[in-house]
Design a protein around this motif. Structure first.
Motif, PDB file in Angstrom:
ATOM      1  N   PHE A 614      10.391  10.070 -10.819  1.00 29.81           N
ATOM      2  CA  PHE A 614       9.898  10.701  -9.630  1.00 29.81           C
ATOM      3  C   PHE A 614       9.344  12.138 -10.302  1.00 29.81           C
ATOM      4  O   PHE A 614       9.865  12.839 -10.770  1.00 29.81           O
ATOM      5  CB  PHE A 614      11.734  10.737  -9.234  1.00 29.81           C
ATOM      6  CG  PHE A 614      11.825   9.890  -7.798  1.00 29.81           C
ATOM      7  CD1 PHE A 614      11.735   8.990  -7.517  1.00 29.81           C
ATOM      8  CD2 PHE A 614      13.436   9.355  -8.978  1.00 29.81           C
ATOM      9  CE1 PHE A 614      11.865   7.994  -6.781  1.00 29.81           C
ATOM     10  CE2 PHE A 614      13.514   8.320  -8.659  1.00 29.81           C
ATOM     11  CZ  PHE A 614      13.174   7.775  -7.656  1.00 29.81           C
ATOM     12  N   GLU A 618      11.985  15.754  -4.107  1.00 28.59           N
ATOM     13  CA  GLU A 618      11.560  15.217  -2.362  1.00 28.59           C
ATOM     14  C   GLU A 618      11.295  13.809  -2.421  1.00 28.59           C
ATOM     15  O   GLU A 618      11.494  13.193  -1.704  1.00 28.59           O
ATOM     16  CB  GLU A 618      10.839  15.427  -1.362  1.00 28.59           C
ATOM     17  CG  GLU A 618       9.390  16.635  -2.284  1.00 28.59           C
ATOM     18  CD  GLU A 618       9.295  17.661  -3.247  1.00 28.59           C
ATOM     19  OE1 GLU A 618       8.436  18.173  -3.091  1.00 28.59           O
ATOM     20  OE2 GLU A 618      10.780  18.481  -4.054  1.00 28.59           O
ATOM     21  N   ASP A 619      10.845  13.658  -3.869  1.00 28.97           N
ATOM     22  CA  ASP A 619      10.410  12.592  -4.147  1.00 28.97           C
ATOM     23  C   ASP A 619      11.774  10.880  -3.978  1.00 28.97           C
ATOM     24  O   ASP A 619      10.946  10.162  -3.335  1.00 28.97           O
ATOM     25  CB  ASP A 619       9.219  12.254  -5.367  1.00 28.97           C
ATOM     26  CG  ASP A 619       8.247  12.650  -4.981  1.00 28.97           C
ATOM     27  OD1 ASP A 619       7.627  12.554  -4.280  1.00 28.97           O
ATOM     28  OD2 ASP A 619       7.776  13.724  -5.714  1.00 28.97           O
ATOM     29  N   GLY A 622      13.190  10.491  -0.980  1.00 27.89           N
ATOM     30  CA  GLY A 622      12.552   9.740  -0.033  1.00 27.89           C
ATOM     31  C   GLY A 622      12.859   8.005  -1.142  1.00 27.89           C
ATOM     32  O   GLY A 622      13.019   7.225   0.674  1.00 27.89           O
ATOM     33  N   ALA A 623      12.889   8.320  -1.807  1.00 27.24           N
ATOM     34  CA  ALA A 623      13.386   7.171  -2.071  1.00 27.24           C
ATOM     35  C   ALA A 623      14.639   6.452  -1.185  1.00 27.24           C
ATOM     36  O   ALA A 623      14.839   5.209  -1.093  1.00 27.24           O
ATOM     37  CB  ALA A 623      13.102   6.726  -3.818  1.00 27.24           C
ATOM     38  N   ILE A 648       4.931   4.437  -1.772  1.00 30.70           N
ATOM     39  CA  ILE A 648       5.139   4.277  -3.332  1.00 30.70           C
ATOM     40  C   ILE A 648       3.430   4.463  -3.851  1.00 30.70           C
ATOM     41  O   ILE A 648       3.348   3.424  -4.103  1.00 30.70           O
ATOM     42  CB  ILE A 648       6.550   3.662  -3.628  1.00 30.70           C
ATOM     43  CG1 ILE A 648       7.480   3.658  -3.043  1.00 30.70           C
ATOM     44  CG2 ILE A 648       6.441   3.975  -5.013  1.00 30.70           C
ATOM     45  CD1 ILE A 648       8.303   2.387  -3.716  1.00 30.70           C
ATOM     46  N   LYS A 657       6.396   0.962  -9.649  1.00 34.24           N
ATOM     47  CA  LYS A 657       6.051   0.985  -7.500  1.00 34.24           C
ATOM     48  C   LYS A 657       6.744   0.078  -7.558  1.00 34.24           C
ATOM     49  O   LYS A 657       7.687  -0.048  -6.353  1.00 34.24           O
ATOM     50  CB  LYS A 657       4.825   1.736  -7.589  1.00 34.24           C
ATOM     51  CG  LYS A 657       3.951   2.653  -8.464  1.00 34.24           C
ATOM     52  CD  LYS A 657       2.598   2.607  -7.406  1.00 34.24           C
ATOM     53  CE  LYS A 657       1.844   1.824  -7.686  1.00 34.24           C
ATOM     54  NZ  LYS A 657       1.749   1.301  -9.833  1.00 34.24           N
ATOM     55  N   ASN A 765       5.704  10.474   1.554  1.00 32.96           N
ATOM     56  CA  ASN A 765       5.151   9.634   0.462  1.00 32.96           C
ATOM     57  C   ASN A 765       6.115   9.855  -0.991  1.00 32.96           C
ATOM     58  O   ASN A 765       7.187  10.997  -0.473  1.00 32.96           O
ATOM     59  CB  ASN A 765       4.212  10.754  -0.172  1.00 32.96           C
ATOM     60  CG  ASN A 765       2.519  10.630   0.522  1.00 32.96           C
ATOM     61  OD1 ASN A 765       2.168   9.672   0.240  1.00 32.96           O
ATOM     62  ND2 ASN A 765       2.555  11.396   1.529  1.00 32.96           N
ATOM     63  N   ILE A 766       6.673   9.050  -1.872  1.00 31.03           N
ATOM     64  CA  ILE A 766       7.190   8.391  -3.094  1.00 31.03           C
ATOM     65  C   ILE A 766       6.274   8.561  -4.111  1.00 31.03           C
ATOM     66  O   ILE A 766       5.969   7.925  -3.977  1.00 31.03           O
ATOM     67  CB  ILE A 766       8.064   8.121  -2.564  1.00 31.03           C
ATOM     68  CG1 ILE A 766       9.286   7.829  -1.638  1.00 31.03           C
ATOM     69  CG2 ILE A 766       9.816   7.328  -4.224  1.00 31.03           C
ATOM     70  CD1 ILE A 766      10.003   5.751  -1.049  1.00 31.03           C
ATOM     71  N   ARG A 767       6.088   9.361  -4.867  1.00 29.15           N
ATOM     72  CA  ARG A 767       5.314   9.546  -5.859  1.00 29.15           C
ATOM     73  C   ARG A 767       5.758   9.507  -7.845  1.00 29.15           C
ATOM     74  O   ARG A 767       6.965  10.699  -7.640  1.00 29.15           O
ATOM     75  CB  ARG A 767       4.981  11.009  -5.878  1.00 29.15           C
ATOM     76  CG  ARG A 767       3.333  10.916  -6.786  1.00 29.15           C
ATOM     77  CD  ARG A 767       2.190  12.009  -6.631  1.00 29.15           C
ATOM     78  NE  ARG A 767       1.073  12.201  -7.416  1.00 29.15           N
ATOM     79  CZ  ARG A 767       0.001  11.294  -7.509  1.00 29.15           C
ATOM     80  NH1 ARG A 767       0.071  10.267  -6.503  1.00 29.15           N
ATOM     81  NH2 ARG A 767      -0.804  10.926  -8.374  1.00 29.15           N
ATOM     82  N   LEU A 768       5.479   8.745  -8.164  1.00 25.36           N
ATOM     83  CA  LEU A 768       6.220   8.564  -9.379  1.00 25.36           C
ATOM     84  C   LEU A 768       5.471   9.012 -10.091  1.00 25.36           C
ATOM     85  O   LEU A 768       3.586   8.735 -10.354  1.00 25.36           O
ATOM     86  CB  LEU A 768       6.230   6.698  -9.786  1.00 25.36           C
ATOM     87  CG  LEU A 768       7.463   6.079  -8.786  1.00 25.36           C
ATOM     88  CD1 LEU A 768       7.628   5.212  -9.489  1.00 25.36           C
ATOM     89  CD2 LEU A 768       8.902   7.281  -8.897  1.00 25.36           C
ATOM     90  N   ASP A 769       5.803  10.182 -11.210  1.00 25.52           N
ATOM     91  CA  ASP A 769       4.540  10.285 -12.132  1.00 25.52           C
ATOM     92  C   ASP A 769       5.411  10.380 -13.738  1.00 25.52           C
ATOM     93  O   ASP A 769       6.484  10.862 -14.238  1.00 25.52           O
ATOM     94  CB  ASP A 769       3.813  11.954 -12.085  1.00 25.52           C
ATOM     95  CG  ASP A 769       3.130  12.653 -12.523  1.00 25.52           C
ATOM     96  OD1 ASP A 769       1.793  11.415 -13.443  1.00 25.52           O
ATOM     97  OD2 ASP A 769       2.088  13.388 -11.855  1.00 25.52           O
TER      98      ASP A 769
END
Length: 998
Positions: A614, A618-619, A622-623, A648, A657, A765-769
């Motif tokens: 994540f 905040e991501d 959201g998940a 996602i 994702k 928005n759920i962002r993975l990086d």
């Protein structure tokens, strides 16, 4: 010493006007077969014969199609003029009318074996394709098992279907099909017992066999038919009634053992079997059936497949071969019903059962019951084996009584049309009287109330519906491989399979008939106040299918997983929950109890979702909101806007994702979620969403959106799903509209998907990086994440419930357009997992909304258009701008080498024309653009600018300068300055380039 004559009955038919087998010529050498093998009305005459020779003369006098024999006699006295014989139904009407004419029914109650001598029939009917035996051969076999029979006179004649000849050529089309033998018994009352003993002795002597019917039944058969020895049984001894181009040549009856005993003393010659012989006989039958059981199962399976396929093709003529086969595989309940019918375990034919009126004409039981007058006393093929005897019409439909009588295999079999009746002792159904036609509407309403109270039908989205487990119209689930990982093909594409689930199917007339029969039994009252059972017939089924709805319980959806309501998880096995209007189909779960909210959060973060990178806290927040939203979507949130779209995203592939989305959904549902692609056409999107809602899916899972694609302004159906409290959409393949709460959570995945327009403040928005980490080298705590999730589902749900039960939830101000969702879902999560910037994207989007919908790369274009000059002097442009047309603006951009600014604002490959520019400016009307060189607002009106607008009222535009930056205050810029500044506003690598989107 002379003996008493034998007595029997001749019946001349009145109705039908022709009785027995009927044959005609088709295509020169093919026989058409039919006839009516039942008697509704006739006249009985008592016949006496002193010997079999006299009986032979009687046989010669019988007229085909007009006379039949029974070897019993009426219990009532028979006058010389004859005694009226009626069917049971006609006899009841006869008595009700007060008709004084003596009459009896052709039934066991009114017929009996004569005292003294009587005639016994030996019906030898070889299996199809086997050579029949000659009379001499049959007598020799009889003498082998019962010597007395070998010394007794017997009379033999070919069966009524034998030796049908073409009149013109003399060709025998049928040959010898069977033999009828007749023996005069000394005591006719002993016929049934003695002939069954003879049958068993023939089995003991090796003359028994097991035949396999067309439906796979294992039929015990002997040398002679055992079904013909009842006193009321008809013998169509006159032969077949032939058309003019055919004739029957059976020859004269043959008397064997002329000098033998005229009477057979059955009590002395055929005593009952000993206990040992009886046991041996039963053992032989069991062994013979066991030897052919596998063959019978194969025939039965093929019969069921053909029946099932024909039913599906008739009900769904629009389906292709593949869809038909898919429906066949899922119709297990109907397959089980057909197997029971094929085995002969039940004689009840369901509404979808197909009845052959002939080889090429088929109707369903439902059609017969809905139009009984049309099919009243209509001949048909056997309901189970329609191809019996080459599609012979060996059965008759009695539609008003809901009965089919079949005479296949030499026995009269009674089939009931419609759902199976409960035994009287356990029949708790309400009685509904259908006599009064003025009560139709009241009866329809009563049945609707009864069906609704029994929860057999529901009002789903305003549509009367019944529940059925069916294949999804669109959804497919990933196939798990070894270790519980979703399988992919060689090209990396996810391998999926169709998913089946309980769905609400719009109520049809046949479906209404079925559910009504489950709650009510139907009767009609005769004039003499006699109450008779009947079937629900027209117009009831169609009225129920079209008019039901108001009195049915409302159905909001299905929950095959736990749902959160009033502070607890709801579970139930096919239970209707009145408060939420849900059909619950969930087994009870033993949730793990966590000591504290902190322990629950630690488990969710560090145990369950530890493998996902994540981008920020905040991501993760959201998940965790995804499964909680699913728990509440059909309950707490069913009358509220939302939930928002869960998106996602990641900068690149390989971050997990799709795996995360599947795990978040599966943690609640206990199964892999079906995914669907996002259609390009808006109409198809609406159909997909309607189908997903009607099928009761917990989530609309849009997997792998196109990389770099936009969600927002053009996604009308998706926006409607997220923002509307009630969803309305057209039912696929029907003219009906569904209208009801969606109760579905939208989850989408994709790389660098951009959300614009109003959708930006309706999306989590759920962002993975991975932040530079190589995906292939990552090490995982749960290499088989989905399998781990399913195995630990009770722990995950227990942790989520602990968070929902947290008494320390801090109320926050609701942000955005989802106050109910914010309070019920977001606030419990943010209370234990604070994320100060969680709603920041919504705030930013709201601020942008206040400025209007801005063009991408719009500021450089608007700043350049602020210098459009028409009739201006000295190259100085007024700060408030002047009105111009789109064509003048295009000329200005071309003259100043700024056309690339318009190209940058248009969609990819869109031509920079005056029309395209006018569209962009009208779309930006009232929008304020801010930048280093000041603020500008786009304005548009329709007015006549004389020759510039061809003296017509047309759209015109101006760019009004609202203010300036500190460095621009007080300056009046020349055209050259404005051109230079406009170019500087574009990124260096975009000058003169194009940009996707607008």
């Amino acid at each position: 010493m002379a003996h008493k004559p034998a007595r029997l009955t001749r019946i001349d038919t009145i109705a039908p006007n022709s009785i027995g087998k009927r044959v005609w010529l088709v295509d020169d050498r093919k026989l058409g077969k039919g006839g009516k093998l039942w008697l509704a009305k006739g006249t009985a005459f008592l016949e006496t014969v002193a010997s079999l020779s006299d009986f032979a003369e009687l046989l010669k006098e019988l007229e085909p199609g007009q006379s039949v024999l029974t070897y019993g006699i009426p219990k009532a006295s028979v006058p010389e003029a004859g005694l009226l014989v009626l069917s049971k139904g006609k006899l009841a009407s006869h008595k009700w009318r007060g008709d004084k004419t003596p009459a009896i029914a052709r039934s066991r109650e009114d017929f009996t074996c004569p005292d003294g001598p009587g005639i016994a029939l030996l019906d030898h009917d070889p299996d199809k394709g086997k050579q029949g035996k000659r009379p001499e051969d049959l007598v020799a076999i009889l003498a082998e098992v019962c010597p007395e029979l070998g010394r007794t006179q017997s009379l033999w004649l070919p069966s009524s279907s034998s030796h049908i000849h073409i009149t013109a050529t003399g060709e025998d089309l049928t040959g010898l099909r069977g033999l009828h033998g007749h023996i005069m018994f000394e005591e006719a009352s002993d016929t049934s017992r003695a002939m069954m003993v003879l049958h068993k002795r023939l089995w003991l002597a090796g003359y028994g066999e097991i035949r396999i019917s067309g439906s796979g039944q294992l039929l015990e058969r002997g040398l002679f038919d055992t079904a013909v020895w009842q006193p009321e049984r008809l013998d169509f001894a006159a032969g077949a009634k032939c058309s003019k181009d055919l004739e029957q040549k059976r020859g004269e009856p043959v008397l064997l053992n002329h000098d033998g005993a005229p009477l057979f003393d059955s009590r002395r010659a055929l005593p009952d079997l000993s206990e040992a012989d009886e046991a041996h006989y039963r053992q032989l039958v069991r062994e013979a059936k066991a030897a052919r059981e596998a063959e019978g199962q194969a025939v039965r399976g093929a019969w069921v497949d053909v029946r099932l396929e024909n039913e599906i093709r008739r009900a769904h003529p629009e389906l292709g071969e593949r869809r038909v086969q898919v429906k066949m595989r899922k119709a297990q309940k109907r397959r089980d019903e057909l197997i029971r019918v094929a085995k002969g375990e039940v004689k009840d034919l369901s509404p979808q059962h197909l009845i052959h009126l002939s080889e090429n004409e088929v109707v369903s039981v439902a059609e017969i019951l809905n139009d009984p007058q049309r099919y009243k006393q209509m001949p048909c093929c056997d309901p189970i084996e329609p191809d019996y005897r080459d599609w012979a019409r060996s059965a008759t439909i009695f539609a008003e009584g809901g009965i089919i009588y079949s005479h296949a295999h030499g026995a009269e079999t009674r089939y009931r049309l419609g759902p199976q009746e409960l035994p009287d002792a356990s029949d708790r159904r309400v009685t509904v009287d259908l006599t009064d036609p003025d009560m139709v509407l009241e009866n329809v309403q009563q049945l609707e109330r009864l069906v609704g109270e029994a929860h057999l039908a529901f009002a789903f989205g305003g549509i009367p519906s019944v529940l059925r487990r069916m294949q999804s119209a669109y959804a497919r689930v990933p196939v798990l491989g070894e270790g519980g990982l979703p399988m992919r093909d060689k090209g990396g594409v996810l391998v999926t399979a169709p998913t089946h689930l309980l769905q609400a199917e719009p109520l049809s007339a046949a479906g209404a008939h079925l559910v009504a029969a489950d709650v009510a039994r139907f009767v009609r009252t005769k004039r003499n106040n006699e109450v008779l059972s009947c079937h629900l017939c027209a117009p009831y089924p169609s009225l129920m299918a079209k008019g039901w709805g108001e009195r049915l319980p409302p159905l909001r959806g299905f929950a095959s997983y736990p749902v959160w309501h009033a502070g607890e998880l709801l579970v139930g096995d096919n239970t209707y929950h009145a408060d939420t209007c849900l059909m619950l189909q969930t087994a009870r779960l033993n949730l793990e109890n966590f000591d504290s909210v902190e322990d629950a959060l630690k488990f969710l973060r560090d145990a369950w979702l530890a493998d996902f990178p994540f981008a920020a806290q905040e991501d993760l927040s959201g998940a965790l909101m995804v499964p909680i939203s699913i728990l509440m979507a059909k309950t707490t949130l069913s009358n509220a806007m939302g939930p928002p779209l869960f998106l996602i995203t990641a900068p690149s592939a390989g971050t997990g994702k799709s795996l995360l989305a599947m795990g978040l959904i599966a943690a609640v549902t206990g199964e892999l979620p079906p995914s669907t692609h996002y259609p390009d056409k808006e109409e198809e999107r609406e159909k997909r969403i309607t189908a997903a809602i009607m099928e009761g899916h917990p989530a609309l899972f849009l997997d792998n959106l196109k990389s770099g694609s936009f969600l927002g302004r053009g996604d009308v159906a998706l926006t409607k799903l997220i923002t509307d409290v009630v969803w309305s959409g057209r039912v696929l393949g029907q003219s009906k509209m569904f209208k009801g709460p969606a109760g579905i959570v939208t989850v989408a995945t994709g790389n660098n998907v951009v959300v614009d327009g109003d959708m930006a403040r309706r999306t989590i928005n759920i962002r993975l990086d991975l932040q530079g980490e190589i995906a292939a080298r990552r090490e995982f705590k749960h290499p088989h994440f989905i399998r781990w999730t399913l195995d630990n589902r009770s722990r995950i749900l227990g942790a989520l419930v602990k968070i929902l039960q947290n008494p320390m939830v801090v109320p926050r101000g609701n942000i955005g357009g989802f106050p109910e969702w914010s309070a019920a879902v977001a606030q419990p999560i943010l209370s234990v997992l604070p994320a100060d910037g969680f709603f920041e994207p919504w705030l930013e989007a709201s601020e942008e909304d206040g400025k209007g919908v801005q063009l991408r790369e719009g500021y450089p274009l608007v700043q350049a258009l602020s210098s459009v000059r028409v009739g201006e002097q000295n190259g100085v442009f007024s700060i408030n701008g002047g009105w111009f047309t789109a064509a003048e603006a295009i000329d200005h951009l071309n003259d100043t080498s700024l056309a690339h600014l318009l190209v940058a604002a248009l969609r990819e490959n869109e031509v920079p024309t005056a029309k395209a520019l006018a569209f962009l400016l009208r779309r930006s009307a009232g929008v304020t653009y801010e930048g280093d060189l000041g603020s500008y607002r786009v304005e548009t009106v329709r007015q006549n600018l004389g020759a510039r607008t061809d003296r017509k009222i047309r759209p015109v535009f101006r760019i009004k300068r609202l203010g300036s930056s500190a460095g621009a205050v007080g300056k009046v810029l020349s055209l050259g300055d404005r051109v230079s500044q406009a170019n500087e506003l574009l990124p260096k690598n975009q000058t003169g380039s194009t940009n996707e989107g607008d």
